[in-house]
Design an enzyme around this catalytic site. Structure first.
Site, mmCIF file in Angstrom:
data_model
loop_
_atom_site.group_PDB
_atom_site.id
_atom_site.type_symbol
_atom_site.label_atom_id
_atom_site.label_comp_id
_atom_site.label_asym_id
_atom_site.label_seq_id
_atom_site.Cartn_x
_atom_site.Cartn_y
_atom_site.Cartn_z
ATOM 1 C CB CYS A 48 -0.987 -0.064 1.200
ATOM 2 S SG CYS A 48 -2.540 1.172 0.990
ATOM 3 C CG HIS A 85 -3.471 -3.671 3.065
ATOM 4 N ND1 HIS A 85 -2.674 -3.136 3.953
ATOM 5 C CD2 HIS A 85 -4.062 -2.464 2.429
ATOM 6 C CE1 HIS A 85 -2.510 -1.946 3.959
ATOM 7 N NE2 HIS A 85 -3.621 -1.613 2.971
ATOM 8 C CD GLU A 106 -1.023 -6.352 4.888
ATOM 9 O OE1 GLU A 106 -1.602 -5.277 5.282
ATOM 10 O OE2 GLU A 106 -0.561 -6.618 3.796
#
Length: 534
Positions: free
Chosen positions: A381, A507, A509
């Site tokens: 990001c 994102h 993750e």
């Protein structure tokens, strides 16, 4: 019809209710029960989206674009089940809904009160999760600590919930602390007794106690706790401090938590299949050689600010037979001391997301170090936006290039506001949020990692790569390896001629799981291992 489990906490805050709820979800799924988990948060914010990470840790984003508490990340990682905006409820959202209904005349001129109107709205939110998920068991974690004034409406709501369902359709689990007093050599039960007394004064009798402690709890002590708290001895479940959150489900399974829950709910205790989970935990306890990864961020003083990033790194290390040697690097310290001082000897660098200009120059310097020294790099990001800024300043010769977010009057806004954000003034819940498709270009590093034409990733941002600089960007050796399906939005970039240098606007993750790491993180760790051996 769904069954319901409510998880409350006492004695101290941050006692681990979220991990207990997530672990119970894992154990129920191991018995082939469908599970959904929701969090009731007592703060007045509508959601944590506008809160500083120092206040509440990271903001976890669901597929449908809700900005939620980090516990929803635990729920997803433990159960491998996608949560939605329905799974996150705050006092702010409850009062907002009730006031909006009152303004529309929804209460027919009646006086609107905490009881019954606020508590009825809370109960309706829980029922909504059951209806929409179709779960066999809905687990609800109540944030805060019993005794907190702000938690009272939620506790009253779950007390009232008994009237909505049958007696054996509901179970109350209370998580408490058993402190050990070193000078006397005793585990003290009085705080737990008082916490349960407080809960009972509200009208809730817990069915099961989960007792946190740093050492073994004798059967005699469990009997004493059960006697004082009105709970069977077998339903006093020890929860000892663990070496990893991923060992907690195995520990609670051994202590019989799920068995007791199923007994209260009168559900069949099917055989549990936790073998694969146990194998992964065993691998975690016996990791391979350490990989030094620098996480260069703005909020490194609070590890929970980057919780999902750290877990994604752990997942990737597990799959690559490595252990994670994580170096928390404050971006502002790089500005003061230099990247060469703080990043020498590092095998890989991650620059995560964030907002605001504090520490940005340090992140840019870390990315420059990774590019010039051929250190594997992953930007997330804002990390991607910083990589674009670094390229613009140091390769393309665009002096003082920046993001329009950081410097509104920059001559070279290589990152600018999304067109659909132009007229938005409110901050909460107005960003580009939730899952969006990304088209991966063949022949790129990203293609080698994903092996898919289209991937779906979660976003949380207002600003994007400025397409006015796209040709200049491509001519200088960068590759745009992922875009929105229409090609308009740049989602993924990489640097040709570098061992591993990639950054994404989304994102990744949030999609990493134990035993199923995200391709970008897996690729980073593999490249770091190769870098380590060189």
């Amino acid at each position: 019809m769904s069954k319901f489990v409510f998880v409350t906490g006492g004695v101290v805050s941050s006692i681990g209710k979220g991990i207990v709820a997530a672990s119970l979800g894992r154990l129920l799924k191991s018995r082939n029960y469908n599970v959904s988990i929701l969090k009731l948060d007592p703060y007045l914010n509508v959601d944590p989206g506008t809160m500083s990470p120092y206040q509440h840790g990271e903001v976890f984003v669901t597929e449908d674009g809700a900005e939620t508490d980090l516990d929803l990340g635990h729920y997803e990682r433990f159960t491998n089940t996608a949560m939605s905006r329905l799974n996150s409820v705050t006092t702010g959202s409850i009062y907002q809904a009730v006031i909006n209904k009152e303004r529309r005349g929804g209460y027919n001129g009646g006086t609107v009160q905490v009881i019954p109107h606020i508590t009825a709205e809370i109960r309706e939110r829980i029922h909504r999760v059951a209806l929409n998920s179709g779960a066999d068991v809905v687990i609800t974690e109540i944030g805060g600590t019993v005794g907190d004034i702000e938690s009272l409406p939620f506790l009253e709501a779950i007390r009232e919930f008994r009237g909505d369902v049958g007696r054996h359709d509901i179970a109350y689990v209370h998580v408490t602390l058993l402190p050990y007093i070193g000078t006397s050599g005793e585990i003290k039960t009085k705080p737990t007794q008082h916490s349960v007394k407080e809960l009972r004064s509200i009208g809730i009798q817990p069915d099961i106690l989960v007792c946190r402690c740093d050492r073994e709890i004798s059967k005699e002590l469990r009997h004493k706790i059960g006697g004082f708290c009105g709970v069977p001895t077998k339903a006093v479940i020890p929860a000892l401090d663990a070496d990893s959150i991923y060992t907690v489900p195995l520990s609670l399974e051994k202590q019989g938590l799920c068995r007791e829950i199923l007994d209260v709910l009168q559900l069949t205790d099917y055989a549990s299949d936790m073998a694969s989970w146990a194998e992964l935990v065993q691998k975690l306890r016996h990791p391979g050689p350490a990989v030094k990864v620098a996480l260069v961020g703005k909020y490194v003083q609070l590890n929970d600010a980057y919780l999902s990033v750290v877990e994604a790194l752990r997942h990737a290390c597990l799959e690559q037979d490595a252990s994670l040697n994580l170096h928390w690097i404050c971006a502002e310290q790089i500005e003061q001391q230099g990247a060469e001082i703080l990043l020498e000897g590092i095998h890989a660098i991650v620059v995560p997301g964030g907002f605001g200009n504090r520490g940005v120059d340090g992140k840019v310097a870390a990315i420059q170090w990774a590019r010039e020294k051929k250190i594997p790099f992953l930007g997330l990001c804002l990390g991607m936006q910083c990589a674009v800024i670094e390229w613009a300043r140091n390769i393309a010769g665009l002096i003082n290039a920046s993001s329009a977010e950081l410097e509104p009057h920059t001559n070279h806004p290589v990152i600018h506001l999304l067109p659909e954000q132009q007229d938005i003034r409110e901050l909460g819940g107005t960003m580009r949020l939730g899952v969006s498709p990304c088209r991966i270009m063949e022949g790129t590093l990203a293609w080698n990692l994903y092996r898919k034409d289209i991937v779906y990733e979660r976003h949380r941002h207002r600003y994007e790569f400025n397409n006015a600089y796209r040709n200049l960007f491509l001519e200088s050796g960068y590759v745009i390896s992922g875009t929105s399906p229409d090609g308009r939005l740049v989602e993924l970039i990489e640097l040709s001629g570098h061992p591993f240098f990639t950054a994404c606007q989304y994102h990744p993750e949030f999609l990493s799981r134990l035993g199923l790491s995200h391709p970008l993180f897996r690729g980073l760790i593999a490249a770091a291992q190769h870098n380590q051996s060189c």
